[in-house]
Design an enzyme around this catalytic site. Structure first.
Site, short mmCIF file in Angstrom:
data_model
loop_
_atom_site.label_atom_id
_atom_site.label_comp_id
_atom_site.label_asym_id
_atom_site.label_seq_id
_atom_site.Cartn_x
_atom_site.Cartn_y
_atom_site.Cartn_z
N ARG A 258 58.00 -49.76 16.20
CA ARG A 258 56.63 -49.91 16.72
C ARG A 258 56.60 -49.38 18.15
O ARG A 258 57.29 -49.91 19.02
CB ARG A 258 56.24 -51.39 16.67
N LYS B 207 58.95 -52.39 26.84
CA LYS B 207 59.13 -53.81 27.11
C LYS B 207 59.69 -54.05 28.51
O LYS B 207 60.39 -53.22 29.09
CB LYS B 207 60.03 -54.45 26.05
#
Length: 271
Positions: free
Chosen positions: A250, A209
């Site tokens: 994830r 991210k």
């Protein structure tokens, strides 16, 4: 949960696994690296500008991949990453067992009823607004982030239950990076354990991210760390998420996080 984006424009791996052959090869590699399930998506929802796709195009991308994986590896647990009810229906018919909706049933009013009817697993993710709006959302104070996520996830959970989705089929995702500025993700991760009060299993998606890349910028001449340089940061954030109560992680880079998860689980077992 191994991430498989069969898209031309996803933030991390767009166009890498766009063909059926490349997508299935990547799926098998992640399973061999220790992934317990695969999350397959056919539309990018990366921050900023991206092109929405029709349900028909999304289905053209994902359905052959689901079918090919299950033909070669029967019994593989597959999640379909979609907010469209029509795609969810066809993906479950093709063998997917979980619907992972980044909008928590808010972007398609027929999704809740579809998932209740399908009797599938569901991931409800928290997000603020749409992708095009994320960069302009008002900044939250650190102490506001987790209470906001908790309130809105609680509302999403209740809406799903009211629609007939069974509680034991629901997992919640705090939505790291989705409508949260770079700085807002850290107080959320630091207080993720508070979300256990909602009574549902938690999924955490911190892989590669942008907030991780921004934190590493001083190590990269002031520029956000590129995707390839975010693996160690992903491992660190994933361990933090596990220790804070995440049940599913994830990730794009499966093997390093599988190994890290073994250590985190051992720590939790020893508490």
């Amino acid at each position: 949960m191994g991430v498989l984006n069969v898209t031309p424009d996803s933030f991390s791996d767009g166009n890498l696994f766009h063909s059926l052959e490349a997508a299935t090869a990547r799926a098998f590699a992640m399973l061999d690296e220790g992934a317990d399930l695969l999350d397959i998506g056919g539309e990018s929802t990366r921050p900023g500008k991206y092109a929405t796709v029709t349900a028909e195009e999304e289905q053209r991308r994902v359905l052959p991949v689901i079918e090919a994986i299950l033909k070669a590896r029967p019994g593989t647990l597959i999640s379909i990453d979609t907010y469209k009810a029509s795609t969810a229906r066809l993906a479950v018919e093709a063998g997917a067992e979980i619907v992972n909706d980044i909008s928590a049933f808010t972007w398609d009013e027929s999704m809740a009823a579809a998932c209740a009817e399908l009797d599938c697993g569901v991931v409800l993710m928290h997000t603020r607004g749409r992708s095009a709006e994320w960069r302009n959302l008002p900044r939250l104070a650190d102490e506001e982030v987790t209470p906001l996520v908790m309130r809105e996830l609680a509302a999403s959970l209740q809406a799903a239950l009211d629609a007939g989705v069974e509680r034991q089929r629901i997992m919640l995702d705090p939505g790291y990076g989705f409508g949260k500025s770079f700085e807002e993700n850290y107080p959320l991760l630091a207080h993720q354990d508070e979300l256990a009060a909602l009574g549902q299993p938690l999924l955490a998606g911190v892989s590669r991210k942008s907030f991780l890349g921004r934190t590493l910028a001083p190590l990269h001449d002031g520029a956000d760390a590129p995707m390839a340089a975010r693996v160690n940061a992903t491992v660190a954030a994933s361990v933090a998420a596990i220790l804070a109560g995440a049940h599913v992680i994830r990730v794009h880079d499966v093997r390093p996080v599988v190994e890290a998860a073994r250590i985190a689980d051992a720590i939790l077992t020893g508490l």
